[in-house]
Design a protein around this motif. Structure first.
Motif, PDB file in Angstrom:
ATOM      1  N   VAL A   1       0.968  -5.532   9.725  1.00 11.61           N
ATOM      2  CA  VAL A   1       1.239  -4.294   8.980  1.00 11.61           C
ATOM      3  C   VAL A   1       2.668  -3.868   9.295  1.00 11.61           C
ATOM      4  N   THR A   2       3.471  -3.654   8.266  1.00 11.62           N
ATOM      5  CA  THR A   2       4.842  -3.195   8.464  1.00 11.62           C
ATOM      6  C   THR A   2       5.036  -1.872   7.723  1.00 11.62           C
ATOM      7  N   PRO A   3       5.120  -0.760   8.452  1.00 13.10           N
ATOM      8  CA  PRO A   3       5.392   0.523   7.774  1.00 13.10           C
ATOM      9  C   PRO A   3       6.835   0.603   7.294  1.00 13.10           C
ATOM     10  N   HIS A   4       7.018   1.104   6.086  1.00  8.93           N
ATOM     11  CA  HIS A   4       8.357   1.339   5.538  1.00  8.93           C
ATOM     12  C   HIS A   4       8.490   2.835   5.260  1.00  8.93           C
ATOM     13  N   MET A   5       9.377   3.486   6.004  1.00 13.52           N
ATOM     14  CA  MET A   5       9.603   4.911   5.809  1.00 13.52           C
ATOM     15  C   MET A   5      10.881   5.120   5.003  1.00 13.52           C
TER      16      MET A   5
ATOM     17  N   VAL B   1       0.871  -1.176   0.000  1.00 11.88           N
ATOM     18  CA  VAL B   1       0.000   0.000   0.000  1.00 11.88           C
ATOM     19  C   VAL B   1       0.907   1.225   0.000  1.00 11.88           C
ATOM     20  N   GLY B   2       0.905   1.968  -1.095  1.00 19.44           N
ATOM     21  CA  GLY B   2       1.814   3.099  -1.231  1.00 19.44           C
ATOM     22  C   GLY B   2       3.179   2.609  -1.712  1.00 19.44           C
ATOM     23  N   PRO B   3       4.192   3.455  -1.762  1.00 15.67           N
ATOM     24  CA  PRO B   3       4.138   4.860  -1.355  1.00 15.67           C
ATOM     25  C   PRO B   3       3.507   5.759  -2.413  1.00 15.67           C
ATOM     26  N   GLN B   4       2.382   6.358  -2.072  1.00 13.44           N
ATOM     27  CA  GLN B   4       1.682   7.273  -2.972  1.00 13.44           C
ATOM     28  C   GLN B   4       1.080   8.370  -2.117  1.00 13.44           C
ATOM     29  N   HIS B   5       1.504   9.586  -2.355  1.00 10.44           N
ATOM     30  CA  HIS B   5       1.212  10.670  -1.421  1.00 10.44           C
ATOM     31  C   HIS B   5      -0.265  10.861  -1.113  1.00 10.44           C
ATOM     32  N   PRO B   6      -1.159  10.980  -2.085  1.00  7.28           N
ATOM     33  CA  PRO B   6      -2.547  11.276  -1.722  1.00  7.28           C
ATOM     34  C   PRO B   6      -3.209  10.182  -0.887  1.00  7.28           C
ATOM     35  N   SER B   7      -2.861   8.928  -1.116  1.00  5.27           N
ATOM     36  CA  SER B   7      -3.594   7.843  -0.468  1.00  5.27           C
ATOM     37  C   SER B   7      -2.997   7.425   0.867  1.00  5.27           C
ATOM     38  N   THR B   8      -1.737   7.749   1.118  1.00  2.71           N
ATOM     39  CA  THR B   8      -1.117   7.337   2.379  1.00  2.71           C
ATOM     40  C   THR B   8      -0.620   8.530   3.192  1.00  2.71           C
ATOM     41  N   HIS B   9      -1.160   9.723   2.928  1.00  4.02           N
ATOM     42  CA  HIS B   9      -0.845  10.924   3.705  1.00  4.02           C
ATOM     43  C   HIS B   9       0.648  11.228   3.701  1.00  4.02           C
ATOM     44  N   GLY B  10       1.250  11.034   2.582  1.00  2.00           N
ATOM     45  CA  GLY B  10       2.687  11.176   2.432  1.00  2.00           C
ATOM     46  C   GLY B  10       3.221   9.932   1.751  1.00  2.00           C
ATOM     47  N   VAL B  11       4.500   9.962   1.402  1.00  2.00           N
ATOM     48  CA  VAL B  11       5.052   8.807   0.689  1.00  2.00           C
ATOM     49  C   VAL B  11       5.421   7.723   1.702  1.00  2.00           C
ATOM     50  N   LEU B  12       4.389   7.097   2.235  1.00  2.00           N
ATOM     51  CA  LEU B  12       4.523   6.002   3.190  1.00  2.00           C
ATOM     52  C   LEU B  12       4.178   4.693   2.495  1.00  2.00           C
ATOM     53  N   ARG B  13       5.012   3.693   2.720  1.00  2.00           N
ATOM     54  CA  ARG B  13       4.742   2.363   2.173  1.00  2.00           C
ATOM     55  C   ARG B  13       4.359   1.434   3.314  1.00  2.00           C
ATOM     56  N   LEU B  14       3.241   0.748   3.150  1.00  2.00           N
ATOM     57  CA  LEU B  14       2.798  -0.247   4.110  1.00  2.00           C
ATOM     58  C   LEU B  14       2.817  -1.612   3.445  1.00  2.00           C
TER      59      LEU B  14
ATOM     60  N   THR C   1      -6.975   8.482  10.676  1.00  2.00           N
ATOM     61  CA  THR C   1      -7.204   9.087  11.990  1.00  2.00           C
ATOM     62  C   THR C   1      -5.927   9.211  12.813  1.00  2.00           C
ATOM     63  N   ILE C   2      -4.908   8.428  12.510  1.00  2.00           N
ATOM     64  CA  ILE C   2      -3.611   8.626  13.168  1.00  2.00           C
ATOM     65  C   ILE C   2      -2.962   9.902  12.656  1.00  2.00           C
ATOM     66  N   ASP C   3      -3.270  10.305  11.428  1.00  2.00           N
ATOM     67  CA  ASP C   3      -2.907  11.614  10.871  1.00  2.00           C
ATOM     68  C   ASP C   3      -1.402  11.848  10.812  1.00  2.00           C
ATOM     69  N   PRO C   4      -0.654  10.971  10.135  1.00  2.00           N
ATOM     70  CA  PRO C   4       0.790  11.231  10.016  1.00  2.00           C
ATOM     71  C   PRO C   4       1.082  12.239   8.910  1.00  2.00           C
ATOM     72  N   VAL C   5       2.176  12.939   9.056  1.00  2.00           N
ATOM     73  CA  VAL C   5       2.767  13.743   7.985  1.00  2.00           C
ATOM     74  C   VAL C   5       4.165  13.201   7.779  1.00  2.00           C
ATOM     75  N   LEU C   6       4.477  12.797   6.569  1.00  2.00           N
ATOM     76  CA  LEU C   6       5.715  12.044   6.374  1.00  2.00           C
ATOM     77  C   LEU C   6       6.962  12.914   6.473  1.00  2.00           C
ATOM     78  N   GLY C   7       6.834  14.218   6.273  1.00  2.00           N
ATOM     79  CA  GLY C   7       7.980  15.079   6.550  1.00  2.00           C
ATOM     80  C   GLY C   7       8.344  15.036   8.021  1.00  2.00           C
ATOM     81  N   ASP C   8       7.342  14.773   8.854  1.00  3.09           N
ATOM     82  CA  ASP C   8       7.517  14.651  10.296  1.00  3.09           C
ATOM     83  C   ASP C   8       8.165  13.317  10.664  1.00  3.09           C
ATOM     84  N   VAL C   9       8.212  12.395   9.711  1.00  2.00           N
ATOM     85  CA  VAL C   9       8.777  11.063   9.934  1.00  2.00           C
ATOM     86  C   VAL C   9      10.174  10.973   9.332  1.00  2.00           C
ATOM     87  N   ASP C  10      10.286  11.287   8.061  1.00  2.00           N
ATOM     88  CA  ASP C  10      11.555  11.124   7.322  1.00  2.00           C
ATOM     89  C   ASP C  10      12.391  12.410   7.385  1.00  2.00           C
ATOM     90  N   ARG C  11      12.838  12.742   8.557  1.00  2.00           N
ATOM     91  CA  ARG C  11      13.545  14.018   8.733  1.00  2.00           C
ATOM     92  C   ARG C  11      15.051  13.826   8.810  1.00  2.00           C
TER      93      ARG C  11
END
Length: 410
Positions: free
Chosen positions: A56-60, A31-44, A400-410
């Motif tokens: 579920v394994t998030p890949h940042m 699932v992803g990484p595609q910005h509109p659908s995963t609230h940033g370029v997040l790969r699940l 609803t967790i509402d991530p921003v990927l700039g806040d993750v991949d810093r």
């Protein structure tokens, strides 16, 4: 490690057959990484057993900016450019956390007017972030109309940001010691007018979806995170308060004079996706309340620390004062030198606790910078909340967790 109680519940609900009656093959989906659908370029990477999620394994790392190392190769004042880009939806939250940390190192004297303007923009930034949450979160669930309503107020809010500093996002308006410049003369009345519009908008959002049976079926009881789990995972912000833990740094670790403002910390005991939606909806009203109080406190005065070794001198002084020219030259080319030490100041952003841990070696650039970003920590809850749920529920929980990927991949 997977939560045992959810795994067993999922297996029982999925099969109901004795071993040997049916062989189940786990299917892995990207699932992803595609910005509109995963609230940033997040790969699940999602392991599915039929329609149900078993892992579920998030890949940042797809948006890795390297901001923390960039901070260490820029002067302290130049760092203001990078802080807002870390969370581009509530950029004032990161700006504020950064300048407060540096100011604590310097023991800077921030004027009262600058502090009040910071509070106003900090809360308007929170409203801006929650507007995007409401619009895009419901869009994830298939509700198109609320998106246009939420972005109507979002655009009006960005007009106010643009009037202050010329930018609609990634503003970089705060400075160590105060503000880049004072607010325009007509800005405060425009903010009052926007708050009236925003109050009407919140009523419309509630009418559009808060009691909608389809929305309630998609959100109520979905992705429950108990308070003890939320604490163990390090959640902060609305996601933590939705699980019943009333932590808010504006109350618990006040900054910018928040202890003198009258507002409530909104909580819920449900801990589900509906509660996380409602947190943002109810927080609109509290931010509006704070901004109205701050507008009443605005008094004429300076907006920069008068110390010429911290703040650039006024431009008109450069025409008559050689000392002002020297200060200007030194600050622009080299910057200031905080004393040796380390500091951390947390603030309450739209996503939770934001803090900049800064180590100074006495030079003009930070020796080390480490950002405590809430989205990175909050993503830990995704697996716990999703295991045992249907795939469609994963989309709801992520929203609803509402991530921003700039806040993750810093």
């Amino acid at each position: 490690m997977q939560p045992d109680h959810q795994e067993s519940t999922s297996a029982e609900r999925l099969h109901g057959q004795t071993e040997g009656q049916m062989h189940t093959q786990i299917m892995s989906l990207n699932v992803g990484p595609q910005h509109p659908s995963t609230h940033g370029v997040l790969r699940l990477v999602v392991d599915m057993d039929g329609e149900y999620v078993v892992k579920v394994t998030p890949h940042m790392g797809y948006l890795h900016t390297g901001f923390e190392k960039t901070f260490e190769n820029r002067t302290y004042q130049q760092g203001v450019t990078y802080a807002p880009r870390t969370d581009y939806l509530h950029s004032f939250g990161h700006e504020l956390a950064y300048v407060l940390s540096v100011e604590k190192l310097l023991q800077a004297d921030v004027p009262e007017r600058a502090t009040t303007v910071r509070v106003i923009l900090h809360e308007l930034g929170r409203i801006h972030s929650h507007l995007v949450f409401v619009g895009t979160g419901l869009l994830d669930l298939g509700a198109l109309t609320p998106f246009f309503y939420a972005f109507r107020e979002k655009e009006a809010l960005q007009d106010l940001f643009e009037a202050v500093c010329g930018y609609r996002m990634n503003q970089g308006y705060f400075r160590v010691g105060g503000l880049y410049r004072d607010i325009p003369g007509d800005w405060a009345p425009r903010v009052e007018k926007f708050l009236d519009q925003m109050e009407r908008g919140v009523t419309e959002y509630s009418t559009l979806f808060a009691q909608n049976p389809i929305f309630l079926d998609r959100a109520k009881g979905v992705g429950v995170i108990p308070p003890e789990v939320a604490i163990d995972l390090g959640l902060t912000g609305p996601n933590l308060r939705a699980s019943g833990v009333p932590l808010d740094h504006r109350k618990d670790n006040p900054y910018c004079g928040y202890e003198s403002y009258d507002f409530n910390v909104i909580t819920s005991t449900d801990g589900d996706s509906l509660a996380r939606f409602n947190m943002r909806l109810l927080e609109f009203g509290e931010s509006i309340k704070i901004v109205r109080q701050a507008l009443r406190r605005l008094k004429p005065g300076p907006v920069k620390d008068p110390n010429r070794k911290i703040s650039l001198p006024p431009r008109h002084e450069l025409e008559t004062s050689m000392e002002a020219v020297i200060h200007h030259f030194k600050l622009v080319t080299e910057g200031f030198h905080p004393p040796t030490g380390e500091v951390y100041v947390p603030v309450e952003s739209a996503r939770g606790e934001v803090g900049y841990y800064i180590v100074s070696d006495g030079g003009s650039m930070p020796y080390r910078v480490k950002i405590r970003a809430p989205s990175f920590v909050n993503l830990q809850a995704l697996e716990y909340a999703c295991v045992g749920a249907q795939f469609a529920d994963l989309i709801t929980i992520l929203a609803t967790i509402d991530p921003v990927l700039g806040d993750v991949d810093r």
